[in-house]
Scaffold this motif. Structure first.
Motif, PDB file in Angstrom:
ATOM      1  N   ALA A  57       0.835  -1.214   0.000  1.00 44.82           N
ATOM      2  CA  ALA A  57       0.000   0.000   0.000  1.00 44.82           C
ATOM      3  C   ALA A  57       0.866   1.259   0.000  1.00 44.82           C
ATOM      4  O   ALA A  57       0.646   2.189  -0.786  1.00 44.82           O
ATOM      5  CB  ALA A  57      -0.929  -0.014   1.212  1.00 44.82           C
ATOM      6  N   VAL A  58       1.867   1.288   0.889  1.00 50.77           N
ATOM      7  CA  VAL A  58       2.749   2.466   0.961  1.00 50.77           C
ATOM      8  C   VAL A  58       3.645   2.534  -0.268  1.00 50.77           C
ATOM      9  O   VAL A  58       3.915   3.620  -0.797  1.00 50.77           O
ATOM     10  CB  VAL A  58       3.604   2.410   2.245  1.00 50.77           C
ATOM     11  CG1 VAL A  58       4.486   3.653   2.352  1.00 50.77           C
ATOM     12  CG2 VAL A  58       2.720   2.292   3.473  1.00 50.77           C
ATOM     13  N   LEU A  59       4.083   1.363  -0.753  1.00 50.33           N
ATOM     14  CA  LEU A  59       4.958   1.326  -1.927  1.00 50.33           C
ATOM     15  C   LEU A  59       4.243   1.854  -3.163  1.00 50.33           C
ATOM     16  O   LEU A  59       4.845   2.564  -3.982  1.00 50.33           O
ATOM     17  CB  LEU A  59       5.432  -0.110  -2.169  1.00 50.33           C
ATOM     18  CG  LEU A  59       6.471  -0.318  -3.279  1.00 50.33           C
ATOM     19  CD1 LEU A  59       7.759   0.416  -2.941  1.00 50.33           C
ATOM     20  CD2 LEU A  59       6.745  -1.802  -3.465  1.00 50.33           C
ATOM     21  N   ALA A  60       2.963   1.535  -3.301  1.00 50.83           N
ATOM     22  CA  ALA A  60       2.200   2.012  -4.465  1.00 50.83           C
ATOM     23  C   ALA A  60       2.146   3.536  -4.500  1.00 50.83           C
ATOM     24  O   ALA A  60       2.327   4.158  -5.557  1.00 50.83           O
ATOM     25  CB  ALA A  60       0.784   1.430  -4.422  1.00 50.83           C
ATOM     26  N   VAL A  61       1.930   4.143  -3.334  1.00 54.06           N
ATOM     27  CA  VAL A  61       1.882   5.610  -3.265  1.00 54.06           C
ATOM     28  C   VAL A  61       3.242   6.208  -3.619  1.00 54.06           C
ATOM     29  O   VAL A  61       3.340   7.187  -4.372  1.00 54.06           O
ATOM     30  CB  VAL A  61       1.451   6.058  -1.853  1.00 54.06           C
ATOM     31  CG1 VAL A  61       1.500   7.586  -1.740  1.00 54.06           C
ATOM     32  CG2 VAL A  61       0.055   5.553  -1.541  1.00 54.06           C
ATOM     33  N   ALA A  62       4.314   5.607  -3.084  1.00 54.84           N
ATOM     34  CA  ALA A  62       5.658   6.115  -3.348  1.00 54.84           C
ATOM     35  C   ALA A  62       6.017   6.003  -4.823  1.00 54.84           C
ATOM     36  O   ALA A  62       6.637   6.910  -5.406  1.00 54.84           O
ATOM     37  CB  ALA A  62       6.676   5.357  -2.498  1.00 54.84           C
ATOM     38  N   ILE A  63       5.624   4.895  -5.463  1.00 57.68           N
ATOM     39  CA  ILE A  63       5.919   4.715  -6.895  1.00 57.68           C
ATOM     40  C   ILE A  63       5.153   5.727  -7.737  1.00 57.68           C
ATOM     41  O   ILE A  63       5.691   6.297  -8.694  1.00 57.68           O
ATOM     42  CB  ILE A  63       5.569   3.276  -7.329  1.00 57.68           C
ATOM     43  CG1 ILE A  63       6.563   2.288  -6.698  1.00 57.68           C
ATOM     44  CG2 ILE A  63       5.610   3.141  -8.848  1.00 57.68           C
ATOM     45  CD1 ILE A  63       6.236   0.841  -6.976  1.00 57.68           C
ATOM     46  N   ILE A  64       3.884   5.966  -7.386  1.00 54.93           N
ATOM     47  CA  ILE A  64       3.084   6.961  -8.120  1.00 54.93           C
ATOM     48  C   ILE A  64       3.707   8.347  -8.001  1.00 54.93           C
ATOM     49  O   ILE A  64       3.814   9.099  -8.983  1.00 54.93           O
ATOM     50  CB  ILE A  64       1.633   6.971  -7.599  1.00 54.93           C
ATOM     51  CG1 ILE A  64       0.933   5.670  -7.990  1.00 54.93           C
ATOM     52  CG2 ILE A  64       0.864   8.170  -8.160  1.00 54.93           C
ATOM     53  CD1 ILE A  64      -0.429   5.490  -7.363  1.00 54.93           C
ATOM     54  N   LEU A  65       4.158   8.699  -6.786  1.00 60.51           N
ATOM     55  CA  LEU A  65       4.820   9.994  -6.602  1.00 60.51           C
ATOM     56  C   LEU A  65       6.107  10.074  -7.408  1.00 60.51           C
ATOM     57  O   LEU A  65       6.430  11.118  -7.987  1.00 60.51           O
ATOM     58  CB  LEU A  65       5.127  10.214  -5.118  1.00 60.51           C
ATOM     59  CG  LEU A  65       3.981  10.673  -4.228  1.00 60.51           C
ATOM     60  CD1 LEU A  65       4.415  10.704  -2.777  1.00 60.51           C
ATOM     61  CD2 LEU A  65       3.474  12.041  -4.652  1.00 60.51           C
ATOM     62  N   MET A  66       6.840   8.965  -7.470  1.00 66.44           N
ATOM     63  CA  MET A  66       8.107   8.954  -8.191  1.00 66.44           C
ATOM     64  C   MET A  66       7.882   9.121  -9.697  1.00 66.44           C
ATOM     65  O   MET A  66       8.630   9.821 -10.381  1.00 66.44           O
ATOM     66  CB  MET A  66       8.852   7.648  -7.919  1.00 66.44           C
ATOM     67  CG  MET A  66      10.235   7.579  -8.566  1.00 66.44           C
ATOM     68  SD  MET A  66      11.114   6.063  -8.146  1.00 66.44           S
ATOM     69  CE  MET A  66      10.095   4.846  -8.979  1.00 66.44           C
ATOM     70  N   LEU A  67       6.836   8.487 -10.224  1.00 69.79           N
ATOM     71  CA  LEU A  67       6.585   8.516 -11.669  1.00 69.79           C
ATOM     72  C   LEU A  67       5.842   9.768 -12.113  1.00 69.79           C
ATOM     73  O   LEU A  67       6.112  10.305 -13.193  1.00 69.79           O
ATOM     74  CB  LEU A  67       5.792   7.273 -12.088  1.00 69.79           C
ATOM     75  CG  LEU A  67       6.492   5.920 -11.872  1.00 69.79           C
ATOM     76  CD1 LEU A  67       5.572   4.779 -12.272  1.00 69.79           C
ATOM     77  CD2 LEU A  67       7.796   5.858 -12.660  1.00 69.79           C
ATOM     78  N   LEU A  68       4.911  10.235 -11.285  1.00 73.27           N
ATOM     79  CA  LEU A  68       4.046  11.341 -11.707  1.00 73.27           C
ATOM     80  C   LEU A  68       4.305  12.643 -10.948  1.00 73.27           C
ATOM     81  O   LEU A  68       3.786  13.683 -11.332  1.00 73.27           O
ATOM     82  CB  LEU A  68       2.568  10.944 -11.521  1.00 73.27           C
ATOM     83  CG  LEU A  68       2.123   9.671 -12.246  1.00 73.27           C
ATOM     84  CD1 LEU A  68       0.648   9.386 -11.958  1.00 73.27           C
ATOM     85  CD2 LEU A  68       2.353   9.782 -13.754  1.00 73.27           C
ATOM     86  N   GLY A  69       5.106  12.580  -9.892  1.00 77.05           N
ATOM     87  CA  GLY A  69       5.360  13.782  -9.105  1.00 77.05           C
ATOM     88  C   GLY A  69       6.331  14.724  -9.778  1.00 77.05           C
ATOM     89  O   GLY A  69       6.932  14.407 -10.813  1.00 77.05           O
ATOM     90  N   SER A  70       6.489  15.875  -9.194  1.00 78.22           N
ATOM     91  CA  SER A  70       7.398  16.880  -9.741  1.00 78.22           C
ATOM     92  C   SER A  70       8.840  16.498  -9.449  1.00 78.22           C
ATOM     93  O   SER A  70       9.123  15.575  -8.690  1.00 78.22           O
ATOM     94  CB  SER A  70       7.084  18.253  -9.141  1.00 78.22           C
ATOM     95  OG  SER A  70       7.327  18.236  -7.742  1.00 78.22           O
ATOM     96  N   GLU A  71       9.759  17.241 -10.039  1.00 79.28           N
ATOM     97  CA  GLU A  71      11.183  16.986  -9.838  1.00 79.28           C
ATOM     98  C   GLU A  71      11.577  17.124  -8.372  1.00 79.28           C
ATOM     99  O   GLU A  71      12.472  16.437  -7.889  1.00 79.28           O
ATOM    100  CB  GLU A  71      12.010  17.962 -10.682  1.00 79.28           C
ATOM    101  CG  GLU A  71      11.940  17.720 -12.173  1.00 79.28           C
ATOM    102  CD  GLU A  71      12.656  16.438 -12.582  1.00 79.28           C
ATOM    103  OE1 GLU A  71      13.590  16.025 -11.867  1.00 79.28           O
ATOM    104  OE2 GLU A  71      12.268  15.852 -13.601  1.00 79.28           O
TER     105      GLU A  71
END
Length: 304
Positions: free
Chosen positions: A241-255
């Motif tokens: 659950a936590v990993l999914a959020v972190a991956i989404i932030l890594m792929l779609l988040g800002s620099e």
């Protein structure tokens, strides 16, 4: 049920060897190359320039070269219109004005520029505070585990924490990723997550100890393996659950949050691994040694 026959304690030498090898490799990389410290830990100036037009790295590099400057340049923004230029020294007001004037001459008067400067004293203070906070967090966690459990649990948990933190640092050192204050925030978050996952397993081990009769290592191994499998679903579900959020932030988040998210992804994976494969088996080893020492002492007293 087939998977529950996997003996984590029996495979401890493999897990320990892999972790030690990664640690030694990390130490070697750090000694040879060091960390790629960001602006927060070394003096310099970072300029964030919004051009309003799509730009390329060679084009911007040529502009700075015309001023006799060679900063570290990153192009960002949805339209590739944001330039981040990092200098290893603190820019003077005259130099900043020259850069802004040049960019406005090239891309128009709508160009804006934000500046972030860290002098040598601030960089030293950031580095000093980072070591203090990470060390203090680790010591308080160890004290908490000693009070709630016992010293063997505390030693195992502390080894797992150091393992997780150093693994993330090694990844950043090997791939020359920037170490900055968001990285430190990620490191502290990883430490908190790792100890939480470890405590869940330790709590189950302590509960199972109340009814267990431990005489040899196999008894300890059975207790630890049973406790790990009883908490496995929780560990996997929470981690995913936590990993999914972190991956989404890594792929779609800002620099600005990408490196933070990357550190979180690596730390979460390693945190689950260390709780199951390092901390719990290490406690089994310490518990077995303690039992042997107590048995030898009893035998010596009886023979005296």
């Amino acid at each position: 049920m087939r998977f529950k026959q996997f003996d984590f304690v029996a495979k401890r030498k493999l897990f320990f060897t892999v972790s030690i090898a990664v640690t030694v490799a990390g130490i070697a990389v750090l000694l040879l190359f060091g960390l790629n410290l960001g602006l927060d830990f070394q003096s310099g100036t970072s300029l964030d320039i919004l051009t309003g037009q799509t730009v390329s790295n060679p084009e911007v590099r040529e502009l700075f070269a015309s001023l006799g400057m060679e900063p570290n340049i990153t192009i960002a923004g949805n339209n590739q219109d944001r330039v981040n230029a990092r200098f290893d020294h603190v820019l003077s007001e005259e130099e900043r004005n020259e850069i802004l004037s040049l960019f406005r001459e090239t891309y128009g008067d709508n160009v804006t520029m934000d500046e972030y400067t860290v002098d040598a004293e601030m960089a030293r203070e950031f580095a000093r505070n980072t070591m203090i906070y990470v060390g203090l967090a680790s010591l308080l966690i160890a004290l908490y585990v000693i009070i709630r459990f016992e010293w063997r649990f505390a030693v195992s948990a502390l080894v797992a924490l150091v393992h997780d933190a150093f693994f993330v640092i090694t990844v950043f050192a090997v791939f020359r990723l920037e170490v900055n204050l968001p990285f430190v925030a990620a490191l502290l978050t990883i430490i908190g997550y790792s100890i939480n996952d470890t405590i869940v397993i330790f709590d189950r081990i302590r509960d199972n100890l109340k009814t267990a009769k431990l005489k040899i290592l196999d008894d300890v191994s059975g207790l630890v393996n049973e406790s790990i499998w009883q908490t496995m679903v929780r560990s996997i579900n929470t981690g995913l659950a936590v990993l999914a959020v972190a991956i989404i932030l890594m792929l779609l988040g800002s620099e600005s949050v990408r490196l933070f998210s990357l550190a979180m992804v690596v730390g979460l994976i390693v945190g689950v691994y260390s709780s199951i494969c390092i901390a719990a088996p290490l406690w089994a080893v310490l518990k077995n040694r303690s039992m042997k020492a107590a048995k030898n002492k009893k035998t010596a007293v009886e023979n005296a």
